[in-house]
Design a protein around this motif. Structure first.
Motif, mmCIF file in Angstrom:
data_model
loop_
_atom_site.group_PDB
_atom_site.id
_atom_site.type_symbol
_atom_site.label_atom_id
_atom_site.label_comp_id
_atom_site.label_asym_id
_atom_site.label_seq_id
_atom_site.Cartn_x
_atom_site.Cartn_y
_atom_site.Cartn_z
ATOM 1 N N LYS A 270 11.489 14.266 87.909
ATOM 2 C CA LYS A 270 12.018 15.613 88.173
ATOM 3 C C LYS A 270 11.002 16.438 88.956
ATOM 4 O O LYS A 270 11.357 17.129 89.932
ATOM 5 C CB LYS A 270 12.365 16.287 86.853
ATOM 6 C CG LYS A 270 12.745 17.754 86.972
ATOM 7 C CD LYS A 270 12.948 18.354 85.588
ATOM 8 C CE LYS A 270 13.121 19.860 85.646
ATOM 9 N NZ LYS A 270 13.323 20.439 84.293
ATOM 10 N N ARG A 275 15.722 17.374 93.517
ATOM 11 C CA ARG A 275 17.071 17.321 94.089
ATOM 12 C C ARG A 275 17.720 15.930 93.919
ATOM 13 O O ARG A 275 18.912 15.769 94.166
ATOM 14 C CB ARG A 275 17.012 17.664 95.588
ATOM 15 C CG ARG A 275 16.481 19.052 95.895
ATOM 16 C CD ARG A 275 17.448 20.138 95.419
ATOM 17 N NE ARG A 275 18.739 20.033 96.060
ATOM 18 C CZ ARG A 275 19.022 20.563 97.250
ATOM 19 N NH1 ARG A 275 18.093 21.219 97.934
ATOM 20 N NH2 ARG A 275 20.237 20.449 97.754
ATOM 21 N N GLN A 276 16.935 14.972 93.494
ATOM 22 C CA GLN A 276 17.492 13.625 93.311
ATOM 23 C C GLN A 276 18.389 13.596 92.072
ATOM 24 O O GLN A 276 18.105 14.248 91.070
ATOM 25 C CB GLN A 276 16.372 12.586 93.158
ATOM 26 C CG GLN A 276 16.866 11.152 93.018
ATOM 27 C CD GLN A 276 15.755 10.150 93.214
ATOM 28 O OE1 GLN A 276 15.279 9.952 94.326
ATOM 29 N NE2 GLN A 276 15.324 9.519 92.122
ATOM 30 N N THR A 277 19.463 12.832 92.151
ATOM 31 C CA THR A 277 20.387 12.776 91.012
ATOM 32 C C THR A 277 19.861 11.855 89.924
ATOM 33 O O THR A 277 19.084 10.920 90.179
ATOM 34 C CB THR A 277 21.770 12.275 91.450
ATOM 35 O OG1 THR A 277 21.654 10.927 91.921
ATOM 36 C CG2 THR A 277 22.370 13.167 92.524
ATOM 37 N N GLU A 303 21.748 16.704 89.284
ATOM 38 C CA GLU A 303 20.393 16.556 89.792
ATOM 39 C C GLU A 303 19.366 16.650 88.669
ATOM 40 O O GLU A 303 19.596 17.295 87.641
ATOM 41 C CB GLU A 303 20.115 17.641 90.827
ATOM 42 C CG GLU A 303 20.988 17.534 92.059
ATOM 43 C CD GLU A 303 20.694 18.640 93.062
ATOM 44 O OE1 GLU A 303 19.926 19.583 92.712
ATOM 45 O OE2 GLU A 303 21.220 18.565 94.187
ATOM 46 N N GLY A 305 16.634 18.294 88.701
ATOM 47 C CA GLY A 305 16.152 19.656 88.551
ATOM 48 C C GLY A 305 17.042 20.524 87.693
ATOM 49 O O GLY A 305 16.597 21.566 87.188
#
Length: 393
Positions: A270, A275-277, A303, A305
């Motif tokens: 994270k 922004r990565q899922t 995501e 985050g």
């Protein structure tokens, strides 16, 4: 009708029976090897994907299950994997090592059966295949074995008929019935090295049929790190087969789906890429279909985050300690071996002879000694058979 008199009659022409007959025969003993199947070594022929995983370099007593964990030590120490490798090489059979010390023929499992039959021929062992035993009795120091209307006799009877795993090959509980007749104890037989079945509450995972991934699976103190395979009925693959030998019905097993991940890896991911899922993050370590199923069970999406650190820590712990409670196994039909069997308390660990029944021996899978997946059960077959074959008077 009376048949011939032998020094020993060996019941069962599987790995243990063939080896015991060969060893005794080459010592000059008159041996009759009996099997109700028309050909020898039927389980050998299908083992190791048809290439026979004939031993394991990691053989040690702690790789075996038994009510008496010390029983196998003597035989295993006196006939080692190197001893069987020497025999394989003497017959010109090429072999190779796969993972975790597992040894296979380069060619076919038929080479191992041919080896054993050649060794029996060297010892002039009399073969009686395709002839079911109709009656056995004992008196005046002789075992009398009736088959096809003919009665053969010997002062020694060797039980090498295995357990009931893979009944389509003719396997049965014959060994246990015979043992009980002679007042030998029998530890409750159960399927071992067998796939698990899952109930309706785990239907989501059964829909992953064909998906495989490396895991670490735990049941109490037992644990194995190998591949797990999802099937249309439940769980299989080496890791699951291994733990099945220890498992007790209706108890949970714990699966670590991310055994290589460092602690806090999801929170770290994270920080590095908010922004990565979650799906992509998990799919970097697991097959996509499995990642989807796990996230669905966890009720998580979106995501990284957007997730709180505590939620990510909980998810990580869930992935490390995922509990499955199988509702059973696929039983003896799919079990590679049988756990339990003739109790070792009634046998000599030096010779495999029954302590209170002169001349009665039990070897191989028929006995309550069960090895891990990967050639260990063959090594027990060879070792227990050699101990027996060398001891026959």
């Amino acid at each position: 009708m009376n048949g011939q008199a032998f020094d020993a009659i060996v019941l069962g022409a599987g790995a243990a029976g063939l080896m015991a007959a060969a060893v005794a025969g080459q010592r000059g003993k008159r041996v009759l090897l009996v099997d109700h199947n028309p050909e020898a070594g039927r389980k050998i022929l299908i083992s190791g994907g048809g290439r026979c995983n004939f031993t394991n370099l990691g053989t040690a007593p702690d790789r075996y299950l038994s009510d008496n964990l010390h029983f196998a030590k003597s035989a295993l120490s006196r006939y080692t994997p190197r001893d069987f490798i020497d025999l394989v090489e003497a017959h010109g059979i090429a072999w190779h090592e796969k993972t975790l010390g597992q040894l296979f023929c380069d060619g076919s499992a038929r080479q191992i059966v041919a080896l054993l039959l050649e060794e029996c021929a060297k010892g002039q062992v009399r073969l009686a295949f395709g002839e079911p035993v109709s009656h056995i009795d004992y008196g005046d120091g002789l075992y009398r074995v009736m088959m096809a209307g003919t009665r053969h006799t010997a002062p020694v009877l060797v039980i090498a008929t295995g357990g009931p795993s893979i009944p389509k090959l003719g396997a049965s509980g014959f060994a246990y019935d015979l043992a009980r007749r002679f007042d030998l104890g029998v530890i409750q037989p159960r399927p071992a090295l067998v796939p698990f079945t899952l109930g309706e509450d785990e239907a989501l995972f059964r829909e992953l049929s064909g998906v495989s991934t490396e895991v670490e699976v735990h049941w109490k103190k037992a644990h194995f790190r190998e591949a797990a395979l999802f099937t249309h009925r439940g769980l299989s693959g080496p890791a699951m087969l291994q733990i099945s030998s220890y498992w007790q019905h209706r108890t949970p097993i714990q699966v670590d789906f991310v055994p290589d991940a460092a602690r806090g890896w999801l929170v770290d991911a994270k920080r590095a890429a908010p922004r990565q899922t979650l799906r992509r993050t998990l799919a970097e370590r697991l097959p996509e279909r499995l990642a989807d199923a796990l996230l669905d069970k966890l009720g998580m999406a979106g995501e990284l985050g957007a997730q709180g650190d505590r939620a990510l820590v909980r998810a990580e712990e869930a992935l490390r300690r995922w509990a499955f409670t199988p509702n059973g196994t696929e039983g003896f039909a799919k079990a590679e071996v049988t756990a339990g069997g003739i109790a070792t308390a009634g046998l000599s660990s030096q010779t495999m002879e029954a302590r209170k029944v002169p001349g009665l021996y039990a070897i191989g899978e028929a006995v309550d000694v069960t090895g891990w997946l990967g050639g260990y059960n063959f090594q027990w077959a060879w070792a227990s058979a050699v101990a027996c074959g060398r001891a026959i008077p």
